[in-house]
Scaffold this motif. Structure first.
Motif, PDB file in Angstrom:
ATOM      1  N   LEU A   1       6.626  13.841  -1.535  1.00 15.20           N
ATOM      2  CA  LEU A   1       6.122  12.549  -2.013  1.00 15.20           C
ATOM      3  C   LEU A   1       6.415  11.436  -1.018  1.00 15.20           C
ATOM      4  CD1 LEU A   1       6.983  12.537  -5.831  1.00 15.20           C
ATOM      5  CD2 LEU A   1       4.770  12.874  -4.742  1.00 15.20           C
ATOM      6  N   ILE A   2       7.609  11.479  -0.440  1.00 14.99           N
ATOM      7  CA  ILE A   2       7.942  10.451   0.555  1.00 14.99           C
ATOM      8  C   ILE A   2       6.962  10.542   1.717  1.00 14.99           C
ATOM      9  CG2 ILE A   2       9.687   9.711   2.228  1.00 14.99           C
ATOM     10  CD1 ILE A   2      11.803  10.534   0.175  1.00 14.99           C
ATOM     11  N   GLY A   3       6.652  11.788   2.096  1.00 19.43           N
ATOM     12  CA  GLY A   3       5.677  11.989   3.168  1.00 19.43           C
ATOM     13  C   GLY A   3       4.325  11.368   2.840  1.00 19.43           C
ATOM     14  N   MET A   4       3.951  11.390   1.545  1.00 18.82           N
ATOM     15  CA  MET A   4       2.672  10.784   1.160  1.00 18.82           C
ATOM     16  C   MET A   4       2.780   9.268   1.103  1.00 18.82           C
ATOM     17  SD  MET A   4       1.424  12.934  -2.121  1.00 18.82           S
ATOM     18  CE  MET A   4       1.185  14.695  -2.124  1.00 18.82           C
ATOM     19  N   ALA A   5       3.946   8.793   0.649  1.00 21.39           N
ATOM     20  CA  ALA A   5       4.088   7.354   0.370  1.00 21.39           C
ATOM     21  C   ALA A   5       4.062   6.524   1.647  1.00 21.39           C
ATOM     22  CB  ALA A   5       5.380   7.101  -0.408  1.00 21.39           C
ATOM     23  N   ILE A   6       4.568   7.071   2.751  1.00 18.96           N
ATOM     24  CA  ILE A   6       4.676   6.273   3.975  1.00 18.96           C
ATOM     25  C   ILE A   6       3.300   5.832   4.494  1.00 18.96           C
ATOM     26  CG2 ILE A   6       5.390   6.325   6.408  1.00 18.96           C
ATOM     27  CD1 ILE A   6       7.830   8.016   5.396  1.00 18.96           C
ATOM     28  N   PRO A   7       2.366   6.787   4.754  1.00 20.95           N
ATOM     29  CA  PRO A   7       1.045   6.311   5.219  1.00 20.95           C
ATOM     30  C   PRO A   7       0.325   5.463   4.167  1.00 20.95           C
ATOM     31  CG  PRO A   7       0.997   8.677   4.774  1.00 20.95           C
ATOM     32  CD  PRO A   7       2.429   8.253   4.682  1.00 20.95           C
TER      33      PRO A   7
ATOM     34  N   LEU B   1      -1.946  12.661  -9.221  1.00 16.67           N
ATOM     35  CA  LEU B   1      -1.161  12.290  -8.039  1.00 16.67           C
ATOM     36  C   LEU B   1      -2.051  11.550  -7.041  1.00 16.67           C
ATOM     37  CD1 LEU B   1       1.473  12.428  -6.481  1.00 16.67           C
ATOM     38  CD2 LEU B   1       0.819  14.691  -5.665  1.00 16.67           C
ATOM     39  N   MET B   2      -3.291  12.050  -6.879  1.00 20.10           N
ATOM     40  CA  MET B   2      -4.214  11.384  -5.952  1.00 20.10           C
ATOM     41  C   MET B   2      -4.498   9.955  -6.433  1.00 20.10           C
ATOM     42  SD  MET B   2      -6.741  14.633  -5.350  1.00 20.10           S
ATOM     43  CE  MET B   2      -7.773  14.036  -4.017  1.00 20.10           C
ATOM     44  N   LEU B   3      -4.671   9.815  -7.755  1.00 23.20           N
ATOM     45  CA  LEU B   3      -4.957   8.492  -8.318  1.00 23.20           C
ATOM     46  C   LEU B   3      -3.778   7.537  -8.166  1.00 23.20           C
ATOM     47  CD1 LEU B   3      -6.824   9.706 -11.473  1.00 23.20           C
ATOM     48  CD2 LEU B   3      -7.700   7.925  -9.984  1.00 23.20           C
ATOM     49  N   ALA B   4      -2.565   8.096  -8.036  1.00 22.00           N
ATOM     50  CA  ALA B   4      -1.388   7.242  -7.912  1.00 22.00           C
ATOM     51  C   ALA B   4      -1.364   6.507  -6.582  1.00 22.00           C
ATOM     52  CB  ALA B   4      -0.121   8.081  -8.062  1.00 22.00           C
ATOM     53  N   ILE B   5      -2.030   7.082  -5.563  1.00 20.21           N
ATOM     54  CA  ILE B   5      -1.971   6.512  -4.216  1.00 20.21           C
ATOM     55  C   ILE B   5      -2.881   5.274  -4.182  1.00 20.21           C
ATOM     56  CG2 ILE B   5      -2.243   7.033  -1.759  1.00 20.21           C
ATOM     57  CD1 ILE B   5      -0.289   8.903  -3.156  1.00 20.21           C
ATOM     58  N   THR B   6      -2.266   4.097  -4.247  1.00 23.68           N
ATOM     59  CA  THR B   6      -3.021   2.857  -4.458  1.00 23.68           C
ATOM     60  C   THR B   6      -4.230   2.678  -3.542  1.00 23.68           C
ATOM     61  OG1 THR B   6      -0.914   1.927  -5.099  1.00 23.68           O
ATOM     62  CG2 THR B   6      -2.721   0.390  -4.843  1.00 23.68           C
TER      63      THR B   6
ATOM     64  N   TRP C   1       2.723   1.445 -16.095  1.00 24.37           N
ATOM     65  CA  TRP C   1       1.470   1.076 -16.748  1.00 24.37           C
ATOM     66  C   TRP C   1       0.447   0.450 -15.805  1.00 24.37           C
ATOM     67  CZ3 TRP C   1       5.777  -2.130 -17.066  1.00 24.37           C
ATOM     68  CH2 TRP C   1       5.568  -3.464 -16.733  1.00 24.37           C
ATOM     69  N   ALA C   2       0.921  -0.315 -14.815  1.00 28.03           N
ATOM     70  CA  ALA C   2      -0.052  -1.066 -14.016  1.00 28.03           C
ATOM     71  C   ALA C   2      -0.807  -0.189 -13.015  1.00 28.03           C
ATOM     72  CB  ALA C   2       0.625  -2.226 -13.304  1.00 28.03           C
ATOM     73  N   HIS C   3      -0.513   1.126 -12.971  1.00 31.72           N
ATOM     74  CA  HIS C   3      -1.347   1.965 -12.085  1.00 31.72           C
ATOM     75  C   HIS C   3      -2.765   2.107 -12.637  1.00 31.72           C
ATOM     76  CE1 HIS C   3       0.200   5.864 -14.222  1.00 31.72           C
ATOM     77  NE2 HIS C   3      -0.878   5.436 -14.803  1.00 31.72           N
ATOM     78  N   HIS C   4      -2.983   1.660 -13.869  1.00 33.40           N
ATOM     79  CA  HIS C   4      -4.351   1.609 -14.398  1.00 33.40           C
ATOM     80  C   HIS C   4      -5.060   0.350 -13.927  1.00 33.40           C
ATOM     81  CE1 HIS C   4      -3.607   4.879 -17.365  1.00 33.40           C
ATOM     82  NE2 HIS C   4      -2.385   4.421 -17.314  1.00 33.40           N
ATOM     83  N   MET C   5      -4.337  -0.526 -13.228  1.00 27.53           N
ATOM     84  CA  MET C   5      -4.839  -1.877 -12.977  1.00 27.53           C
ATOM     85  C   MET C   5      -4.762  -2.273 -11.506  1.00 27.53           C
ATOM     86  SD  MET C   5      -2.603  -3.501 -16.047  1.00 27.53           S
ATOM     87  CE  MET C   5      -2.868  -5.130 -15.401  1.00 27.53           C
ATOM     88  N   PHE C   6      -4.752  -1.277 -10.607  1.00 24.65           N
ATOM     89  CA  PHE C   6      -4.575  -1.621  -9.189  1.00 24.65           C
ATOM     90  C   PHE C   6      -5.649  -2.568  -8.674  1.00 24.65           C
ATOM     91  CE2 PHE C   6      -2.029   2.494  -8.424  1.00 24.65           C
ATOM     92  CZ  PHE C   6      -0.834   1.809  -8.472  1.00 24.65           C
TER      93      PHE C   6
ATOM     94  N   TYR D   1       3.562  -6.039  -3.512  1.00 19.32           N
ATOM     95  CA  TYR D   1       4.831  -5.370  -3.840  1.00 19.32           C
ATOM     96  C   TYR D   1       4.811  -4.789  -5.250  1.00 19.32           C
ATOM     97  CZ  TYR D   1       6.590  -6.969   0.572  1.00 19.32           C
ATOM     98  OH  TYR D   1       6.756  -7.139   1.915  1.00 19.32           O
ATOM     99  N   ALA D   2       4.071  -5.414  -6.145  1.00 19.40           N
ATOM    100  CA  ALA D   2       3.906  -4.833  -7.476  1.00 19.40           C
ATOM    101  C   ALA D   2       3.124  -3.528  -7.372  1.00 19.40           C
ATOM    102  CB  ALA D   2       3.188  -5.812  -8.407  1.00 19.40           C
ATOM    103  N   GLU D   3       2.080  -3.548  -6.536  1.00 17.71           N
ATOM    104  CA  GLU D   3       1.302  -2.321  -6.345  1.00 17.71           C
ATOM    105  C   GLU D   3       2.188  -1.204  -5.811  1.00 17.71           C
ATOM    106  OE1 GLU D   3      -3.199  -3.935  -5.532  1.00 17.71           O
ATOM    107  OE2 GLU D   3      -1.863  -3.841  -3.828  1.00 17.71           O
ATOM    108  N   LEU D   4       3.055  -1.549  -4.861  1.00 16.93           N
ATOM    109  CA  LEU D   4       3.939  -0.526  -4.298  1.00 16.93           C
ATOM    110  C   LEU D   4       4.877   0.018  -5.369  1.00 16.93           C
ATOM    111  CD1 LEU D   4       4.865  -2.016  -0.814  1.00 16.93           C
ATOM    112  CD2 LEU D   4       3.445  -0.026  -1.310  1.00 16.93           C
ATOM    113  N   PHE D   5       5.463  -0.878  -6.165  1.00 20.58           N
ATOM    114  CA  PHE D   5       6.390  -0.441  -7.211  1.00 20.58           C
ATOM    115  C   PHE D   5       5.708   0.559  -8.143  1.00 20.58           C
ATOM    116  CE2 PHE D   5       7.843  -0.943 -11.620  1.00 20.58           C
ATOM    117  CZ  PHE D   5       9.173  -0.578 -11.492  1.00 20.58           C
ATOM    118  N   PHE D   6       4.502   0.184  -8.610  1.00 19.01           N
ATOM    119  CA  PHE D   6       3.834   1.061  -9.567  1.00 19.01           C
ATOM    120  C   PHE D   6       3.340   2.350  -8.909  1.00 19.01           C
ATOM    121  CE2 PHE D   6       3.688  -2.955 -11.980  1.00 19.01           C
ATOM    122  CZ  PHE D   6       4.293  -2.492 -13.130  1.00 19.01           C
ATOM    123  N   MET D   7       2.994   2.273  -7.641  1.00 18.78           N
ATOM    124  CA  MET D   7       2.601   3.492  -6.942  1.00 18.78           C
ATOM    125  C   MET D   7       3.793   4.459  -6.836  1.00 18.78           C
ATOM    126  SD  MET D   7       0.907   4.084  -3.184  1.00 18.78           S
ATOM    127  CE  MET D   7       2.184   3.493  -2.095  1.00 18.78           C
ATOM    128  N   TYR D   8       4.947   3.928  -6.406  1.00 18.55           N
ATOM    129  CA  TYR D   8       6.110   4.817  -6.231  1.00 18.55           C
ATOM    130  C   TYR D   8       6.539   5.423  -7.570  1.00 18.55           C
ATOM    131  CZ  TYR D   8       6.543   2.571  -1.633  1.00 18.55           C
ATOM    132  OH  TYR D   8       6.306   2.099  -0.367  1.00 18.55           O
TER     133      TYR D   8
END
Lengths: 538, 381
Positions: free
Chosen positions: B100-106, A379-384, A311-316, A323-330
């Motif tokens: 996805l892992i490739g994207m996540a690293i950078p 997918l693009m939006l997921a990348i914090t 849910w928090a990917h709407h709230m970056f 670390y929360a940002e990373l969790f929600f991104m992954y």
């Protein structure tokens, strides 16, 4: 043991009822007010959803007319905000969700060989409270100070301390919508759990039924959370609590956590049944079995489970620990895996099939391609780090309209074209249907594709006026919008024609490649079907 | 025949791809590359993922298109009967996972950099309020509001729109280049979001909480952005403009600001000792009113029924003068009415109160002088 007995009881009970009223439906308005028939209630839901689609669409037309040129021309900013807010609420809660519930009502009993939904009176209630919910919401536009103007996401404190007095009406109306959804979901679960025809084991369930079952669980899990969020908004505004007010020890960002804990599963509530529809139509017109039935079921379940963790990917941009940002991104990136599995499965089903292009297939193919566009932008939006740039721009608007319009709505239209002959007993005007398809396909892309460009170039969402560099694209977008809106009137005309039985009568099995129990009953489907359960062959 | 169609379609797509990509590099269609190392990294990340998506799209839609053309029933093909293959299923689960892992690293690396605001050279507190930004240089005791300067006549289509329509302010934020500037974001009312695309900085300003962001600008220039979180009626009208100056020019600017501040204080003191004329107060009051009050209470004073109260013959404007000064100075808690004591000078407050008591047919004749406001504010001391 218990469940077996209850299954038999219910079936017995169902066939009794069928016997009582085999003369068919009552006449006049009472038929629709008092009906407990799943087909009638399904039709009510579908018509209601379509009317709401046109009402919400009319608001979109106001939005696009204002944005046709820079400057303020037609509406004031405060009214513009009401339009974006109510457009969103109506499309989500009034159009997409009731339309899927309508399909569930019509098709689930017929797909699992049940005589009706398990809880017919509750079914009636869950529909008939909906018109009141939306009357209240629409009426709020006419009270002093106007309707809700804080976006369909109603972020506090804009929706609490700084909102108009129509907020109470908004809260009440959302409560009614939520109750309706929960009752609908309970009905779907109980029906599927208890009323499958003997021999209809879990892994013989049609995928539409599977996806709806999972959707219904999501609804039950998250609609109460929404109810909690609106109630806290209500008490913050009127009863002096401070859930979302830092001055009283609350936190405005907590509102967003609560809202999106509802909001993200809600997104999947609006798309999982669509997956079920596409998984039904693509094999039918490829004349080939769905490539991976079990993996489709597991993919749906994993999407549903993951939907609670993202849910928090709407709230970056709200300022979270890194670390929360990373969790929600992954977790968000991970969702693309089961979603990809679905798209690959549809393509693999088409591969070396014998494909034909009837109208339901045309809309399904458009769904696969355009929904995947929405998936890519998702997918693009997921990348914090990049989301910081995309967030709250038209890029996001483009993204969720690709998944909701060319995703959810296209699947609904595909479903209508697929099952309409079964409902009405006649083939609709195929020429009109193809016209509807091509007009919709072209205009929807003219409407939403350039939104990616203006979003990336920096146009924020929810603004009634914009700087001049965005003028050209916005003009094109608005033209696409008007064309898409008008194209839907073709669909309206076509459905009315079909409902008045203007068209060639169709066979019981309308499509040669179609599979499922619904094609074993007469066309149009009799008022009562499967009063005695069918035998399920392997 | 069909083959020829397919070939020409493929050729068309292949030949248009470079143009699509070229088009995407143009700034009115794509993210700006920006002027910071971070914005460059964000842009590269964006393009990388964009190209990966295109590649996946070409493969998936290519296979789909092939099937749509060659596996048509009208060509007389018979459907095959294969389904369920564990190998294929595993492959199309694992391969995307690896991508996805490739994207996540950078992405992870860039994110850590973006979130590290430590060791900054300048700290600026950015406060959003409906609908303006306030900037305060923490170490230099300089602060000011930044309001949109686009005239209403342009918005209402009476005048021709300028090049920076809606993206221009009366006082831009000034920052030095080549120094690490830290922003502390907060808000006085609803949630706002401070965004400058060229810096790749967007951070919400939450009331009651402080958020952190930073930038280090490489090139001097003027950079424009907007509020990115719906914050009410005039959300579209609170732009962000940042002027990045070379460090030595920035230092000179800062000295100048301190001098201006001292002069303004002297002017206030001078005003306290004298009386302004009614006409001067009304004239000044009208311009203050239009800049600070009209967004809510409207230029004609009538407000928006149910949202913003009317001032015409309201209990405040026909009631006691002290109550009127009080609400302008301190605002009204729990409503959108802000405390203007730090936004306006004594003279401006005096003028706007005078104006609000004599405009729109009220003609009370009340005159409020800067010293009256001064006494009201300092009455407890």
């Amino acid at each position: 043991m218990n469940s077996v007995t209850s299954t038999q009881d219910t079936i017995q009970h169902g066939s009794d009822q069928g016997h009582d009223s085999h003369h068919g439906p009552a006449k006049g308005i009472k038929r629709w007010l008092y009906t407990t028939n799943h087909k009638d209630i399904g039709s009510l839901y579908l018509w209601f959803a379509f009317i709401m689609f046109l009402v919400g669409g009319a608001m979109a037309m106001v939005i696009r007319a204002e944005l046709f040129q820079p400057g303020l021309q037609i509406v004031e900013p405060h009214f513009f905000n009401q339009m974006t807010t109510v457009h969103g609420l109506i499309m989500v809660f009034g159009a997409v969700m009731p339309a899927f519930t309508g399909l569930a009502n019509w098709m689930i009993p017929m797909m699992i060989g049940a005589p009706d939904m398990a809880l017919p009176r509750m079914n009636n209630l869950s529909f008939w409270i909906l018109p009141f919910a939306f009357l209240i919401l629409l009426a709020s536009l006419f009270v002093e100070g106007g309707g809700p103007a804080f976006g369909w996401t109603f972020y506090a404190p804009l929706s609490t301390t700084y909102s108009g007095d129509s907020t109470a009406l908004f809260v009440f109306s959302v409560h009614i919508m939520g109750i309706s959804s929960i009752m609908g979901a309970i009905n779907v679960i109980v029906t599927i759990w208890n009323m499958r025809a003997p021999g209809m084991t879990w892994f013989k369930l049609p995928l539409f039924v599977w996806t709806w079952l999972i959707t219904a669980f999501l609804l039950i899990a998250v609609m109460p959370v929404l109810a909690g969020a609106v109630t806290m908004v209500l008490t913050d505004k009127y009863f002096g609590t401070s859930f979302f007010d830092a001055a009283g020890g609350g936190d405005p960002v907590m509102f967003q956590h609560i809202f999106w804990f509802f909001g993200h599963p809600e997104v999947y509530i609006m798309i999982l049944p669509a997956f079920g529809i596409i998984s039904t139509i693509v094999p039918a017109f490829s004349r080939k079995k769905l490539f991976g039935y079990t993996s489709m079921v597991y993919a749906t379940v994993s999407i549903a489970l993951l939907s609670f963790l993202v849910w928090a990917h709407h709230m970056f941009t709200t300022g979270m620990p890194v670390y929360a940002e990373l969790f929600f991104m992954y977790c968000t990136m991970l969702i693309s895996v089961p979603t990809g599995v679905k798209v690959f499965n549809w393509v693999a089903t088409m591969w070396r099939g014998a494909i034909s292009y009837e109208v339901p297939m045309l809309f399904s193919l458009a769904f696969i391609v355009l929904f995947t566009f929405g998936g890519f932008s998702g997918l693009m939006l997921a990348i914090t780090p990049v989301d910081f740039q995309y967030h709250d721009t038209y890029f996001v608007v483009a993204h969720f309209h690709y998944v909701l319009v060319t995703g959810a709505i296209f699947s609904l239209i595909a479903a209508a074209y697929y099952w309409l002959p079964k409902w009405t007993g006649v083939m609709y005007d195929v020429g009109l249907a193809k016209l509807h398809f091509w007009c919709s396909l072209i205009s929807v892309n003219v409407l939403f594709f350039p939104m990616h460009f203006v979003g990336l170039a920096g146009m924020p969402r929810r603004i009634p006026d914009y700087s001049i560099q965005f003028a050209d694209w916005n003009q094109i977008i608005s033209l696409g919008g008007f064309a898409f809106g008008l194209s839907q009137l073709i669909f309206l005309a076509l459905v009315i024609k079909a409902c008045r039985k203007q068209g060639e009568p169709v066979a019981d099995k309308v499509w040669d490649g179609a599979e499922g129990l619904e094609w074993t009953v007469a066309s149009p489907a009799p008022y009562h079907t499967f009063t005695t359960p069918p035998k399920i062959q392997d | 025949m069909v083959k020829r169609v397919v070939l020409s379609v493929c050729a068309l797509i292949a030949s248009s791809l470079p143009f699509i990509c070229l088009g995407a590099e143009k700034s009115d269609l794509n993210l700006p590359v920006g002027v910071t190392d971070i914005s460059q990294k964000v842009y590269d990340l964006h393009m990388t993922i964009f190209y990966i998506c295109i590649a996946i799209g070409v493969v998936v839609f290519g296979v789909m298109l092939w099937a749509m053309i060659f596996h048509r029933k009208s060509r007389g093909v018979k459907a095959a009967n294969f389904h369920e293959s564990l190998k294929v299923e595993v492959a199309w689960t694992v391969i995307p996972f690896v991508i996805l892992i490739g994207m996540a690293i950078p992405a992870t690396k860039t994110l850590f950099e973006m979130e590290d605001a430590s060791e900054s050279d300048v700290t600026i507190v950015v406060t959003g309020s409906q609908w303006k930004w306030h900037y305060k240089y923490l170490d230099d005791d300089i602060e000011f509001y930044s309001l949109m300067s686009t005239p209403m006549e342009q918005i209402k289509n009476k005048w021709v729109k300028g090049d920076d329509y809606l993206l221009e302010v009366d006082k831009p934020l000034v920052i030095p280049t080549d120094r690490k500037v830290r922003f502390l974001m907060t808000s006085d009312d609803v949630i706002h979001s401070w965004w400058v695309p060229d810096f790749a900085v967007k951070k919400d300003a939450n009331p009651g909480f402080i958020n952190e962001a930073w930038t280090r600008v490489n090139e001097p220039g003027i950079y424009r952005g907007q509020c990115a979180e719906l914050c009410g009626k005039d959300h579209a009208f609170m732009p962000v403009v940042v002027k990045a100056l070379p460090p030595e020019e920035f230092d000179a600017w800062m000295i100048e600001q301190k001098r201006i501040k001292a002069e303004a204080a002297a002017e206030e003191a001078r005003l306290l000792a004298m009386n302004m004329s009614f006409d001067d107060l009304m004239q000044e009051g009208e311009s203050v009113y239009l800049a600070y009050c009209a967004a809510c209470h409207q230029a004609n004073g009538a407000g928006l029924p149910g949202v913003f109260p009317s001032l015409i013959n309201s209990p405040i404007t026909i009631g006691g003068v002290d109550g009127h000064i009080d609400i302008v100075v301190n605002g009204k808690k729990g409503t959108a009415m802000q405390a203007f004591v730090k936004q306006l000078s004594l003279k401006q407050i005096a003028a706007v109160v005078t104006y609000e008591r004599n405009a729109w047919g009220m003609n009370s004749g009340d005159i409020v002088q800067p010293k009256d406001v001064y006494q009201f504010i300092n009455q407890g001391e």
